[in-house]
Each structure stands twice: as structure tokens, then as C-alpha cells.
Design a protein around this motif. Structure first.
Motif, PDB file in Angstrom:
ATOM      1  N   GLY A 159       0.834  -1.189   0.000  1.00  0.00           N
ATOM      2  CA  GLY A 159       0.000   0.000   0.000  1.00  0.00           C
ATOM      3  C   GLY A 159       0.870   1.241   0.000  1.00  0.00           C
ATOM      4  N   PRO A 160       0.273   2.413   0.171  1.00  0.00           N
ATOM      5  CA  PRO A 160       1.067   3.645   0.241  1.00  0.00           C
ATOM      6  C   PRO A 160       2.143   3.545   1.328  1.00  0.00           C
ATOM      7  CG  PRO A 160      -1.264   4.152   0.087  1.00  0.00           C
ATOM      8  CD  PRO A 160      -1.173   2.665   0.302  1.00  0.00           C
ATOM      9  N   GLY A 161       3.368   3.907   0.986  1.00  0.00           N
ATOM     10  CA  GLY A 161       4.464   3.852   1.950  1.00  0.00           C
ATOM     11  C   GLY A 161       5.046   2.477   2.160  1.00  0.00           C
ATOM     12  N   GLU A 162       4.731   1.504   1.279  1.00  0.00           N
ATOM     13  CA  GLU A 162       5.237   0.143   1.433  1.00  0.00           C
ATOM     14  C   GLU A 162       5.890  -0.344   0.145  1.00  0.00           C
ATOM     15  OE1 GLU A 162       2.211  -1.886   4.650  1.00  0.00           O
ATOM     16  OE2 GLU A 162       1.663  -1.960   2.523  1.00  0.00           O
ATOM     17  N   VAL A 163       6.761  -1.333   0.295  1.00  0.00           N
ATOM     18  CA  VAL A 163       7.369  -2.005  -0.856  1.00  0.00           C
ATOM     19  C   VAL A 163       7.365  -3.506  -0.599  1.00  0.00           C
ATOM     20  CG1 VAL A 163       8.838  -0.068  -1.502  1.00  0.00           C
ATOM     21  CG2 VAL A 163       9.704  -1.791   0.077  1.00  0.00           C
ATOM     22  N   THR A 164       7.352  -4.271  -1.666  1.00  0.00           N
ATOM     23  CA  THR A 164       7.494  -5.717  -1.566  1.00  0.00           C
ATOM     24  C   THR A 164       8.889  -6.095  -2.055  1.00  0.00           C
ATOM     25  OG1 THR A 164       5.134  -6.061  -1.914  1.00  0.00           O
ATOM     26  CG2 THR A 164       6.582  -7.952  -2.292  1.00  0.00           C
ATOM     27  N   ILE A 165       9.541  -6.975  -1.297  1.00  0.00           N
ATOM     28  CA  ILE A 165      10.926  -7.344  -1.573  1.00  0.00           C
ATOM     29  C   ILE A 165      11.043  -8.853  -1.728  1.00  0.00           C
ATOM     30  CG2 ILE A 165      13.292  -7.346  -0.673  1.00  0.00           C
ATOM     31  CD1 ILE A 165      12.581  -4.795   0.862  1.00  0.00           C
ATOM     32  N   ASP A 166      11.704  -9.269  -2.796  1.00  0.00           N
ATOM     33  CA  ASP A 166      12.134 -10.655  -2.947  1.00  0.00           C
ATOM     34  C   ASP A 166      13.424 -10.786  -2.157  1.00  0.00           C
ATOM     35  OD1 ASP A 166      12.220 -13.315  -4.068  1.00  0.00           O
ATOM     36  OD2 ASP A 166      13.823 -12.592  -5.360  1.00  0.00           O
ATOM     37  N   VAL A 167      13.376 -11.516  -1.066  1.00  0.00           N
ATOM     38  CA  VAL A 167      14.508 -11.569  -0.129  1.00  0.00           C
ATOM     39  C   VAL A 167      15.591 -12.495  -0.673  1.00  0.00           C
ATOM     40  CG1 VAL A 167      15.235 -12.090   2.224  1.00  0.00           C
ATOM     41  CG2 VAL A 167      12.946 -11.128   1.801  1.00  0.00           C
ATOM     42  N   ARG A 168      16.791 -11.961  -0.840  1.00  0.00           N
ATOM     43  CA  ARG A 168      17.925 -12.754  -1.300  1.00  0.00           C
ATOM     44  C   ARG A 168      18.808 -13.211  -0.148  1.00  0.00           C
ATOM     45  NH1 ARG A 168      18.340 -11.690  -6.864  1.00  0.00           N
ATOM     46  NH2 ARG A 168      16.181 -11.379  -7.547  1.00  0.00           N
ATOM     47  N   ALA A 169      18.813 -12.462   0.947  1.00  0.00           N
ATOM     48  CA  ALA A 169      19.599 -12.848   2.128  1.00  0.00           C
ATOM     49  C   ALA A 169      18.953 -12.265   3.370  1.00  0.00           C
ATOM     50  CB  ALA A 169      21.042 -12.363   2.006  1.00  0.00           C
ATOM     51  N   VAL A 215      15.576  -7.670  -3.611  1.00  0.00           N
ATOM     52  CA  VAL A 215      15.229  -6.919  -4.817  1.00  0.00           C
ATOM     53  C   VAL A 215      13.767  -6.490  -4.732  1.00  0.00           C
ATOM     54  CG1 VAL A 215      15.016  -7.030  -7.322  1.00  0.00           C
ATOM     55  CG2 VAL A 215      16.940  -8.173  -6.183  1.00  0.00           C
ATOM     56  N   VAL A 216      13.506  -5.245  -5.030  1.00  0.00           N
ATOM     57  CA  VAL A 216      12.135  -4.717  -5.013  1.00  0.00           C
ATOM     58  C   VAL A 216      11.334  -5.345  -6.149  1.00  0.00           C
ATOM     59  CG1 VAL A 216      10.715  -2.649  -5.278  1.00  0.00           C
ATOM     60  CG2 VAL A 216      12.842  -2.539  -3.963  1.00  0.00           C
ATOM     61  N   THR A 217      10.163  -5.885  -5.801  1.00  0.00           N
ATOM     62  CA  THR A 217       9.277  -6.458  -6.825  1.00  0.00           C
ATOM     63  C   THR A 217       7.998  -5.643  -7.012  1.00  0.00           C
ATOM     64  OG1 THR A 217       8.230  -7.915  -5.186  1.00  0.00           O
ATOM     65  CG2 THR A 217      10.129  -8.794  -6.403  1.00  0.00           C
ATOM     66  N   ALA A 218       7.677  -4.764  -6.078  1.00  0.00           N
ATOM     67  CA  ALA A 218       6.496  -3.909  -6.213  1.00  0.00           C
ATOM     68  C   ALA A 218       6.616  -2.744  -5.239  1.00  0.00           C
ATOM     69  CB  ALA A 218       5.212  -4.689  -5.933  1.00  0.00           C
ATOM     70  N   THR A 219       6.039  -1.618  -5.600  1.00  0.00           N
ATOM     71  CA  THR A 219       6.017  -0.457  -4.708  1.00  0.00           C
ATOM     72  C   THR A 219       4.596   0.052  -4.602  1.00  0.00           C
ATOM     73  OG1 THR A 219       6.416   1.143  -6.487  1.00  0.00           O
ATOM     74  CG2 THR A 219       8.350   0.216  -5.417  1.00  0.00           C
ATOM     75  N   GLY A 220       4.267   0.578  -3.421  1.00  0.00           N
ATOM     76  CA  GLY A 220       2.944   1.150  -3.220  1.00  0.00           C
ATOM     77  C   GLY A 220       2.817   2.503  -3.889  1.00  0.00           C
ATOM     78  N   PRO A 221       1.599   3.010  -3.978  1.00  0.00           N
ATOM     79  CA  PRO A 221       1.372   4.323  -4.595  1.00  0.00           C
ATOM     80  C   PRO A 221       2.130   5.428  -3.864  1.00  0.00           C
ATOM     81  CG  PRO A 221      -0.705   3.140  -4.252  1.00  0.00           C
ATOM     82  CD  PRO A 221       0.350   2.387  -3.515  1.00  0.00           C
ATOM     83  N   ASP A 222       2.710   6.335  -4.643  1.00  0.00           N
ATOM     84  CA  ASP A 222       3.377   7.517  -4.080  1.00  0.00           C
ATOM     85  C   ASP A 222       4.379   7.131  -2.992  1.00  0.00           C
ATOM     86  OD1 ASP A 222       1.769   9.230  -5.684  1.00  0.00           O
ATOM     87  OD2 ASP A 222       0.150   9.008  -4.221  1.00  0.00           O
ATOM     88  N   THR A 223       5.181   6.135  -3.264  1.00  0.00           N
ATOM     89  CA  THR A 223       6.110   5.605  -2.256  1.00  0.00           C
ATOM     90  C   THR A 223       7.549   5.795  -2.696  1.00  0.00           C
ATOM     91  OG1 THR A 223       4.541   3.965  -1.440  1.00  0.00           O
ATOM     92  CG2 THR A 223       6.869   3.502  -1.077  1.00  0.00           C
ATOM     93  N   GLN A 224       8.386   6.245  -1.756  1.00  0.00           N
ATOM     94  CA  GLN A 224       9.820   6.329  -1.960  1.00  0.00           C
ATOM     95  C   GLN A 224      10.537   5.543  -0.871  1.00  0.00           C
ATOM     96  OE1 GLN A 224      11.343  10.328  -2.257  1.00  0.00           O
ATOM     97  NE2 GLN A 224      10.913  10.412  -4.440  1.00  0.00           N
ATOM     98  N   LEU A 225      11.710   5.013  -1.213  1.00  0.00           N
ATOM     99  CA  LEU A 225      12.548   4.359  -0.217  1.00  0.00           C
ATOM    100  C   LEU A 225      13.092   5.401   0.758  1.00  0.00           C
ATOM    101  CD1 LEU A 225      14.699   1.991  -2.483  1.00  0.00           C
ATOM    102  CD2 LEU A 225      12.433   1.571  -1.484  1.00  0.00           C
ATOM    103  N   ALA A 226      13.610   4.929   1.881  1.00  0.00           N
ATOM    104  CA  ALA A 226      14.220   5.842   2.853  1.00  0.00           C
ATOM    105  C   ALA A 226      15.384   6.596   2.236  1.00  0.00           C
ATOM    106  CB  ALA A 226      14.682   5.063   4.076  1.00  0.00           C
ATOM    107  N   VAL A 229      18.153  -3.669  -2.623  1.00  0.00           N
ATOM    108  CA  VAL A 229      17.948  -2.892  -1.402  1.00  0.00           C
ATOM    109  C   VAL A 229      18.363  -3.694  -0.173  1.00  0.00           C
ATOM    110  CG1 VAL A 229      16.051  -1.527  -2.366  1.00  0.00           C
ATOM    111  CG2 VAL A 229      15.555  -3.708  -1.229  1.00  0.00           C
ATOM    112  N   LEU A 230      18.465  -2.988   0.938  1.00  0.00           N
ATOM    113  CA  LEU A 230      18.607  -3.620   2.242  1.00  0.00           C
ATOM    114  C   LEU A 230      17.600  -2.987   3.180  1.00  0.00           C
ATOM    115  CD1 LEU A 230      20.244  -1.538   4.359  1.00  0.00           C
ATOM    116  CD2 LEU A 230      22.137  -2.113   2.848  1.00  0.00           C
ATOM    117  N   ALA A 231      17.265  -3.688   4.252  1.00  0.00           N
ATOM    118  CA  ALA A 231      16.271  -3.174   5.196  1.00  0.00           C
ATOM    119  C   ALA A 231      16.627  -3.619   6.602  1.00  0.00           C
ATOM    120  CB  ALA A 231      14.874  -3.658   4.831  1.00  0.00           C
ATOM    121  N   PHE A 232      16.356  -2.744   7.552  1.00  0.00           N
ATOM    122  CA  PHE A 232      16.661  -3.018   8.965  1.00  0.00           C
ATOM    123  C   PHE A 232      15.518  -2.513   9.830  1.00  0.00           C
ATOM    124  CE2 PHE A 232      18.767  -1.218  12.896  1.00  0.00           C
ATOM    125  CZ  PHE A 232      18.789  -2.419  13.557  1.00  0.00           C
TER     126      PHE A 232
END
Length: 310
Positions: free
Chosen positions: A27-37, A67-78, A88-91
Motif C-alpha cells: 500500500g502507500p508507503g510500502e514495498v514488496t521485496i524478494d529476499v535474497r539474504a 530486490v524490489v518487486t512492487a512499490t505502493g502508490p506515491d512511495t519512496q525508499l528511505a 535494497v537492504l532493510a533493517f
């Protein structure tokens, strides 16, 4: 179907299960990630240890790279921007031990090209902890400090960040890890009987600060004996001693610590991108072998960072 590792109870690795999960569209403010590690940290096995409490089944893992597979509407990464296909990486993620995950974009950053997926998935928990240790003790250029457990994940990050500050660092480690301590800018000393004398031989007038990553009585006792200002002794593990002896303690669940660690993430990623902060990974495990990886991690002697990879 996406999968994730969960703990169905409290105990050893026998409580772990690989389960199918639904992954919602972002959704807005979210991303979907294919986790590689997925990075592994002591908090991962401690949260389902005997005697602990929490909601079950418990999702595991705090940091990842993928790797990002989808992004929500009007969404940017940090880190700004963000598009399908970005590495990408996430913590500060809940349930990072998964194959696919939809998470808040505020916790997702562009992965530096200098880091592979296993290294990127292990950068920020240790890195932000190390950064806060240096910050809370006021370490500055020209200081001489002791780092207890200098060859561990947090210790290695402290050494690299301290080197950037122009700090002299004495690092306790086993003899077999002396070269690791030297590699990252520390002066190694062996822990064990006579540690105080060995530190005093290197710093006869005492040290400016002591940073404890191991939590042993020896580390605290020697810190109290050799550090000129008790307010500059900090531990991330000896909680009982911190209360008894009046030394500083920090932890990722403390609001002040969490605020600092969130704010410092971009700086650590910048250092990694410039090859000034590396993450030694001792071993990777296939995603399906999470119990074996967590079992090794729980021994306290993994030899470096561990990661689950796909």
C-alpha cells in the motif's frame, strides 16, 4: 507461495517451522521485496529461548537484503526513489527470515554496490549498535578506548567506525583472532587472567572509554579498573552489572537507542558504499537450513556473521 520461518514455542531449534505465508500487495508507503539474504543476529534465537514470552507463532529476523518487486502508490525508499528491480537492504524489519516480504519503505535503503546480499543483510544491526556505543561514550579523535569482544560482529564495526574517527583502540580477543583485530585498526590483547595488566601496559595512564560487547564480569571489572571516567563505560550485554555499578547500558528496544539507530542508518550505508565499513561474513546457509544456522549462532562462536541465502 512465499514462506517464512517462525517459532511455534519457546525452547531450542526444535520449535522452528517453515510455513507458507500470504504477502499483501504494497500500500502507500510500502514495498514488496524478494529476499535474497536474511542476516542473523543473537536476538533472533534469544527471542524464542526457554523462559521468554511473546505472541506465537513468532516471526523471526530483523534485517534483510533483496530486490524490489512492487512499490505502493506515491512511495519512496528511505534513501529516495525506488523502483522494481532495485537492490535494497532493510533493517528493523519484523519477519526478515522470509522469501518475500511487504514492509514499510521508511526502513528500506538502496544497497551499496560494494556489498553483496549476505553482507548487506548484516550491515545495520551490528553497525548501528557500534555507532551508538561510540556516540554515547563521547568517543572522539585522539581518545584511547578498549573494545571488549573486538573480533565479534559489533566489535569489528566499532573498530572500523573508530578508525574513521581517529581513535586508538585496544581490542580484547582470543589469540586466534588477533589478526582480525589488527586488520580493522585495533591493538589486540588476550582476554583472561592478567587482562588488566596487559591493558595498563599499553595505556599506563588508563583509557578514555571502555565499550563492552561481551557482558562478562571480567570485561566490566577491567573496565572499571582502567577507565578514568566511569560515565564512559558502556555495555550492551551486562545489564545486571550496569545497574549495580552505574555504567551505561543501551539496547535496540530502548526508545532513545532506537531513535539514534534509525537516524544513523544512512551514514553507515554511505561508509559501506565508500568501502570504509565492511561486513565479514563467516558462512551462509540455504534458506531451508535456518535451524542449523541458528544452532551455530547460539554457540556464541560462529566466527563472524551468518546469513540465510536464496
Amino acid at each position: 507461495m512465499a514462506q517464512a520461518w517462525v517459532a511455534n514455542g519457546f525452547g531450542g531449534v526444535e520449535v522452528l517451522e517453515l510455513v507458507d505465508i500470504d504477502v499483501p500487495a504494497p500500500g502507500p508507503g510500502e514495498v514488496t521485496i524478494d529476499v535474497r539474504a536474511a542476516g542473523l543476529n543473537p536476538t533472533d534465537y534469544k527471542q524464542y529461548a526457554p523462559g521468554r514470552q511473546g505472541e506465537l507463532p513468532m516471526r523471526l529476523g530483523n534485517e534483510l537484503a533483496g530486490v524490489v518487486t512492487a512499490t505502493g502508490p506515491d512511495t519512496q525508499l528511505a534513501s529516495g526513489g525506488g523502483a522494481v528491480g532495485d537492490e535494497v537492504l532493510a533493517f528493523r524489519v519484523r519477519g526478515a527470515m522470509a522469501t518475500v516480504l511487504t514492509i514499510p519503505a521508511k526502513d528500506v535503503f538502496a544497497k551499496p554496490a560494494a556489498l553483496g546480499f549476505p553482507e548487506a543483510a548484516n550491515l545495520l544491526l551490528a553497525g548501528t549498535t557500534a555507532a551508538e556505543m561510540l556516540y554515547r561514550t563521547g568517543v572522539k579523535q585522539g581518545d584511547t578506548i578498549v573494545v571488549h569482544g573486538a573480533s565479534g560482529a559489533v566489535g569489528v564495526s566499532v573498530l572500523q567506525q573508530g578508525r574513521e574517527l581517529g581513535v586508538r583502540m585496544i581490542g580484547t580477543a582470543s589469540q586466534s583472532n588477533f589478526e582480525q583485530v589488527r586488520l580493522f585498526g585495533g591493538e589486540p590483547v588476550a582476554y583472561g587472567e592478567g587482562l588488566e595488566e596487559r591493558i595498563r601496559a599499553l595505556a599506563p595512564g588508563g583509557v578514555d572509554a571502555s565499550l563492552d560487547t561481551v557482558g562478562t564480569d571480567e570485561a566490566v571489572d577491567v573496565s572499571l579498573a582502567t577507565t578514568r571516567d566511569r560515565s564512559r563505560i558502556l555495555t550492551i550485554a551486562a545489564f545486571g552489572r550496569a545497574q549495580r555499578d552505574g555504567i551505561v547500558v543501551i539496547g535496540g528496544t530502548m526508545p532513545e537507542s532506537a531513535k539514534f539507530r534509525d537516524a544513523i542508518r544512512p551514514r553507515l550505508i554511505e561508509l559501506a558504499a565508500d568501502w570504509k565499513l565492511v561486513v565479514p561474513v563467516a558462512r551462509t546457509f540455504p534458506f531451508e537450513e535456518a535451524p542449523a544456522a541458528l544452532e551455530l549462532l547460539s554457540t556464541g562462536h560462529p566466527g563472524g556473521k551468518l546469513a540465510l541465502v536464496r
